[in-house]
Structure formats: structure tokens, C-alpha cells
Scaffold this motif. Structure first.
Motif, PDB file in Angstrom:
ATOM      1  N   ASP A  81       0.834  -1.211   0.000  1.00 29.14           N
ATOM      2  CA  ASP A  81       0.000   0.000   0.000  1.00 29.14           C
ATOM      3  C   ASP A  81       0.867   1.259   0.000  1.00 29.14           C
ATOM      4  O   ASP A  81       0.579   2.210  -0.723  1.00 29.14           O
ATOM      5  CB  ASP A  81      -0.938   0.016   1.209  1.00 29.14           C
ATOM      6  CG  ASP A  81      -2.012  -1.068   1.147  1.00 29.14           C
ATOM      7  OD1 ASP A  81      -2.198  -1.681   0.062  1.00 29.14           O
ATOM      8  OD2 ASP A  81      -2.644  -1.319   2.183  1.00 29.14           O
ATOM      9  N   GLU A  82       1.917   1.256   0.806  1.00 22.87           N
ATOM     10  CA  GLU A  82       2.822   2.415   0.845  1.00 22.87           C
ATOM     11  C   GLU A  82       3.489   2.634  -0.509  1.00 22.87           C
ATOM     12  O   GLU A  82       3.592   3.768  -0.976  1.00 22.87           O
ATOM     13  CB  GLU A  82       3.916   2.210   1.908  1.00 22.87           C
ATOM     14  CG  GLU A  82       3.458   2.389   3.326  1.00 22.87           C
ATOM     15  CD  GLU A  82       4.602   2.172   4.313  1.00 22.87           C
ATOM     16  OE1 GLU A  82       5.737   2.626   4.036  1.00 22.87           O
ATOM     17  OE2 GLU A  82       4.369   1.529   5.353  1.00 22.87           O
ATOM     18  N   GLU A 136       0.812   3.904  -2.994  1.00 25.77           N
ATOM     19  CA  GLU A 136       0.435   5.287  -2.674  1.00 25.77           C
ATOM     20  C   GLU A 136       1.515   6.259  -3.143  1.00 25.77           C
ATOM     21  O   GLU A 136       1.230   7.278  -3.769  1.00 25.77           O
ATOM     22  CB  GLU A 136       0.223   5.432  -1.171  1.00 25.77           C
ATOM     23  CG  GLU A 136      -0.078   6.839  -0.718  1.00 25.77           C
ATOM     24  CD  GLU A 136      -0.125   6.929   0.799  1.00 25.77           C
ATOM     25  OE1 GLU A 136       0.456   7.887   1.340  1.00 25.77           O
ATOM     26  OE2 GLU A 136      -0.734   6.049   1.423  1.00 25.77           O
ATOM     27  N   ARG A 196       1.235   9.200  -6.369  1.00 23.53           N
ATOM     28  CA  ARG A 196       1.188  10.636  -6.068  1.00 23.53           C
ATOM     29  C   ARG A 196       1.750  11.433  -7.228  1.00 23.53           C
ATOM     30  O   ARG A 196       2.810  11.083  -7.768  1.00 23.53           O
ATOM     31  CB  ARG A 196       2.013  10.957  -4.817  1.00 23.53           C
ATOM     32  CG  ARG A 196       1.333  10.563  -3.551  1.00 23.53           C
ATOM     33  CD  ARG A 196       2.082  11.164  -2.368  1.00 23.53           C
ATOM     34  NE  ARG A 196       1.553  10.642  -1.153  1.00 23.53           N
ATOM     35  CZ  ARG A 196       2.270  10.178  -0.148  1.00 23.53           C
ATOM     36  NH1 ARG A 196       3.574  10.197  -0.217  1.00 23.53           N
ATOM     37  NH2 ARG A 196       1.709   9.704   0.923  1.00 23.53           N
TER      38      ARG A 196
END
Length: 117
Positions: A106-107, A110, A114
Motif C-alpha cells: 500500500d505504501e 500510494e 502521487r
């Protein structure tokens, strides 16, 4: 540590994940069942707290998604007579490994999604 667009993501397995992988190796040695050569290699990396690649994190998430069904099998979770699937699950870090890999995936996702400033 993987440097993303705007942050670094530490892909070093935490001690709890390393400990579970080590337990998987112990059970595999004792009962001579469970896991594949890939699972053993993964366990060794996790046990040694070797920083993993983003691709390996994705493989871990995929492994746990595929293997979740085996948590219903007889002797899954039985430390005295573990099913081969249970040993394999532990080799990949078990439940803590699943949570950690998903969090890291997930990190990474994400950070990659961005927009650049």
C-alpha cells in the motif's frame, strides 16, 4: 530502503515477521513437510531481515491471497502436527508477514501514484 518519488519505504522485515519465518523453518526441518524451495528462500530472507524488493513484496501479498483458503484445513495452526500449508504460511512470515507485506504494498502504491510537484 526503496526511494520513491516523495519518500523512502523501508522494506526490511520487522522482528515479528522474522521470528515467524524462523518458526516455519524449524517446523519444516522437524516434520519434513511444507513449503517450496521458494518458500524456504523467502523464509531465510525474512529471518535474516534482508531488505526485500518491491516485486517480492507484491509476490508475498499474492501468495497470502492465494493461500488464505488453507487456513480452514485440518491441522492448520497445529504446532504439534502442522499441515504442509501451515508450514508454508509460516515460511512467508505468517499473519504478521501478511499484514506487513500488505502495508508495504500500500505504501509503495500510494507513493507511486502521487503526482510530482
Amino acid at each position: 530502503m526503496v526511494r520513491m518519488k516523495d519518500k523512502s519505504v523501508d522494506l526490511t522485515p520487522p522482528p515479528e515477521v522474522a521470528s515467524v519465518a524462523e518458526r516455519g523453518l524449524e517446523l519444516r526441518r522437524k516434520y519434513k513437510r511444507g513449503g517450496t524451495n521458494v518458500g524456504v528462500a523467502r523464509a531465510r530472507d525474512l529471518k535474516g531481515r534482508k531488505s526485500l524488493s518491491p516485486q517480492t513484496i507484491k509476490r508475498m501479498v499474492n501468495f497470502f491471497d492465494r493461500q488464505e483458503v488453507h487456513k480452514q484445513d485440518e491441522n492448520f495452526g497445529n504446532e504439534d502436527d502442522p499441515s504442509p500449508e501451515y508450514v508454508g504460511w509460516l515460511l512467508w512470515g505468517g499473519d504478521p508477514g501478511r499484514r506487513w507485506a500488505q502495508q508495504k504494498k500500500d505504501e509503495l502504491t500510494e507513493s507511486a501514484s502521487r503526482p510530482k510537484n
